[in-house]
Design a protein around this motif. Structure first.
Motif, PDB file in Angstrom:
ATOM      1  N   SER A  77      -1.143   6.229 -27.066  1.00 58.11           N
ATOM      2  CA  SER A  77      -0.285   6.416 -28.222  1.00 58.11           C
ATOM      3  C   SER A  77       0.005   7.906 -28.376  1.00 58.11           C
ATOM      4  N   LYS A  78       1.287   8.250 -28.545  1.00 54.38           N
ATOM      5  CA  LYS A  78       1.642   9.656 -28.730  1.00 54.38           C
ATOM      6  C   LYS A  78       1.046  10.215 -30.018  1.00 54.38           C
ATOM      7  N   GLU A  79       0.915   9.367 -31.023  1.00 53.55           N
ATOM      8  CA  GLU A  79       0.428   9.827 -32.321  1.00 53.55           C
ATOM      9  C   GLU A  79      -1.090  10.001 -32.349  1.00 53.55           C
ATOM     10  N   THR A  80      -1.810   8.963 -31.922  1.00 57.84           N
ATOM     11  CA  THR A  80      -3.268   8.968 -32.079  1.00 57.84           C
ATOM     12  C   THR A  80      -4.023   9.271 -30.788  1.00 57.84           C
ATOM     13  N   GLN A  81      -3.336   9.265 -29.663  1.00 62.31           N
ATOM     14  CA  GLN A  81      -3.938   9.434 -28.337  1.00 62.31           C
ATOM     15  C   GLN A  81      -4.878   8.280 -27.968  1.00 62.31           C
ATOM     16  N   ASP A  82      -4.844   7.167 -28.726  1.00 66.34           N
ATOM     17  CA  ASP A  82      -5.611   5.975 -28.374  1.00 66.34           C
ATOM     18  C   ASP A  82      -5.011   5.347 -27.118  1.00 66.34           C
ATOM     19  N   THR A  83      -5.870   4.882 -26.233  1.00 70.40           N
ATOM     20  CA  THR A  83      -5.401   4.247 -25.009  1.00 70.40           C
ATOM     21  C   THR A  83      -4.835   2.872 -25.341  1.00 70.40           C
ATOM     22  N   LEU A  84      -3.645   2.589 -24.824  1.00 69.82           N
ATOM     23  CA  LEU A  84      -2.992   1.299 -25.024  1.00 69.82           C
ATOM     24  C   LEU A  84      -3.304   0.346 -23.877  1.00 69.82           C
ATOM     25  N   PHE A  85      -3.137   0.850 -22.658  1.00 72.78           N
ATOM     26  CA  PHE A  85      -3.498   0.039 -21.496  1.00 72.78           C
ATOM     27  C   PHE A  85      -3.825   0.936 -20.313  1.00 72.78           C
ATOM     28  N   LEU A  86      -4.570   0.355 -19.379  1.00 69.46           N
ATOM     29  CA  LEU A  86      -4.889   0.993 -18.099  1.00 69.46           C
ATOM     30  C   LEU A  86      -4.488   0.031 -16.989  1.00 69.46           C
ATOM     31  N   LEU A  87      -3.802   0.547 -15.989  1.00 67.08           N
ATOM     32  CA  LEU A  87      -3.400  -0.257 -14.846  1.00 67.08           C
ATOM     33  C   LEU A  87      -3.790   0.481 -13.576  1.00 67.08           C
ATOM     34  N   GLU A  88      -4.572  -0.189 -12.751  1.00 64.02           N
ATOM     35  CA  GLU A  88      -4.945   0.359 -11.447  1.00 64.02           C
ATOM     36  C   GLU A  88      -4.446  -0.615 -10.394  1.00 64.02           C
ATOM     37  N   LEU A  89      -3.715  -0.079  -9.421  1.00 65.61           N
ATOM     38  CA  LEU A  89      -3.119  -0.926  -8.401  1.00 65.61           C
ATOM     39  C   LEU A  89      -3.232  -0.249  -7.048  1.00 65.61           C
ATOM     40  N   GLU A  90      -3.703  -1.001  -6.064  1.00 64.07           N
ATOM     41  CA  GLU A  90      -3.677  -0.562  -4.667  1.00 64.07           C
ATOM     42  C   GLU A  90      -2.770  -1.533  -3.936  1.00 64.07           C
ATOM     43  N   TYR A  91      -1.662  -1.018  -3.433  1.00 62.69           N
ATOM     44  CA  TYR A  91      -0.690  -1.837  -2.735  1.00 62.69           C
ATOM     45  C   TYR A  91      -0.617  -1.364  -1.296  1.00 62.69           C
ATOM     46  N   ALA A  92      -0.810  -2.284  -0.368  1.00 65.44           N
ATOM     47  CA  ALA A  92      -0.921  -1.916   1.047  1.00 65.44           C
ATOM     48  C   ALA A  92       0.193  -2.558   1.866  1.00 65.44           C
ATOM     49  N   GLY A  93       0.504  -1.876   2.953  1.00 69.14           N
ATOM     50  CA  GLY A  93       1.441  -2.403   3.926  1.00 69.14           C
ATOM     51  C   GLY A  93       0.871  -2.203   5.313  1.00 69.14           C
ATOM     52  N   VAL A  94       1.126  -3.153   6.186  1.00 72.53           N
ATOM     53  CA  VAL A  94       0.744  -3.030   7.584  1.00 72.53           C
ATOM     54  C   VAL A  94       2.033  -2.817   8.366  1.00 72.53           C
ATOM     55  N   PHE A  95       2.057  -1.739   9.131  1.00 67.44           N
ATOM     56  CA  PHE A  95       3.261  -1.335   9.843  1.00 67.44           C
ATOM     57  C   PHE A  95       3.021  -1.290  11.343  1.00 67.44           C
ATOM     58  N   ASN A  96       4.029  -1.692  12.094  1.00 67.63           N
ATOM     59  CA  ASN A  96       4.061  -1.460  13.532  1.00 67.63           C
ATOM     60  C   ASN A  96       5.015  -0.287  13.731  1.00 67.63           C
ATOM     61  N   ILE A  97       4.502   0.806  14.285  1.00 62.39           N
ATOM     62  CA  ILE A  97       5.300   2.025  14.443  1.00 62.39           C
ATOM     63  C   ILE A  97       5.209   2.465  15.894  1.00 62.39           C
ATOM     64  N   GLU A  98       6.375   2.637  16.497  1.00 65.79           N
ATOM     65  CA  GLU A  98       6.433   3.051  17.895  1.00 65.79           C
ATOM     66  C   GLU A  98       7.387   4.228  18.055  1.00 65.79           C
ATOM     67  N   ASN A  99       7.083   5.075  19.031  1.00 71.40           N
ATOM     68  CA  ASN A  99       7.936   6.182  19.444  1.00 71.40           C
ATOM     69  C   ASN A  99       8.086   7.284  18.397  1.00 71.40           C
ATOM     70  N   VAL A 100       7.059   7.476  17.584  1.00 74.79           N
ATOM     71  CA  VAL A 100       7.022   8.622  16.676  1.00 74.79           C
ATOM     72  C   VAL A 100       6.123   9.657  17.341  1.00 74.79           C
ATOM     73  N   PRO A 101       6.616  10.871  17.531  1.00 77.60           N
ATOM     74  CA  PRO A 101       5.770  11.903  18.140  1.00 77.60           C
ATOM     75  C   PRO A 101       4.476  12.101  17.346  1.00 77.60           C
ATOM     76  N   GLU A 102       3.394  12.356  18.065  1.00 80.62           N
ATOM     77  CA  GLU A 102       2.064  12.457  17.448  1.00 80.62           C
ATOM     78  C   GLU A 102       2.045  13.457  16.291  1.00 80.62           C
ATOM     79  N   ASP A 103       2.735  14.584  16.447  1.00 83.52           N
ATOM     80  CA  ASP A 103       2.722  15.606  15.393  1.00 83.52           C
ATOM     81  C   ASP A 103       3.524  15.195  14.166  1.00 83.52           C
TER      82      ASP A 103
END
Length: 164
Positions: A77-103
């Motif tokens: 809350s902007k007025e009281t600084q009381d926490t309204l909600f907390l959201l924690e999210l870990e979102y993952a992707g699995v990728f196949n990646i080819e022909n990208v230079p190592e650097d």
């Protein structure tokens, strides 16, 4: 017609980049509606803070990488600084990646891959906050290039520990 044509087509100085999203999923999700737990009601002006962390690792399969975007979102809350909600999210992707230079692989994994997943992550945040009893939170676009540069700068400033 000769096989080589003009000769230029026979040379391929660089293989074309290949990137494929093989899977994407919620690895971890936590939403705490602190406002309703406390029984507070009425109009509240929220102050939303979003922290983003990125992680990438090679998988056991050739050319496959897992990239995880971790969000910590708190609304107070902007007025009281009381926490309204907390959201924690870990979102993952699995990728196949080819022909990208190592650097260039590290920045590619931590800039381009999260950029591909961001619309899906944004939708989850919007749905979870709405389903949690709040107006849907529509995340602003995240500048993954700036985030990457900031992390490199932070690491460069850290003192190197002496192993002895």
């Amino acid at each position: 017609m000769s096989e080589n044509g003009n000769g230029a087509a026979a040379e391929q100085p660089q293989k074309q980049l290949k990137m494929q999203v093989l899977a994407q999923y919620v690895r971890d999700l936590s939403f705490e509606n602190i406002l309703s737990q406390k029984g507070v009601s009425g109009d509240v002006q929220p102050d939303v803070q979003v922290q983003v962390k990125l992680d990438a690792k090679k998988r056991n399969v050739e050319n496959q990488y897992e990239v995880v975007t971790k969000l910590n979102i708190s609304s107070k809350s902007k007025e009281t600084q009381d926490t309204l909600f907390l959201l924690e999210l870990e979102y993952a992707g699995v990728f196949n990646i080819e022909n990208v230079p190592e650097d260039q692989l590290h920045p590619f994994l931590l800039i381009e891959c999260p950029r591909m997943l961001f619309p899906f992550l944004r939708r989850i945040v919007s749905d979870v906050t709405r389903d949690g009893g709040f107006p849907p939170l529509n995340l602003e676009n995240i500048d993954f290039l700036q985030l990457y540069r900031a992390e490199l700068a932070r690491r460069a400033e850290q003192p190197v520990e002496n192993p002895n």
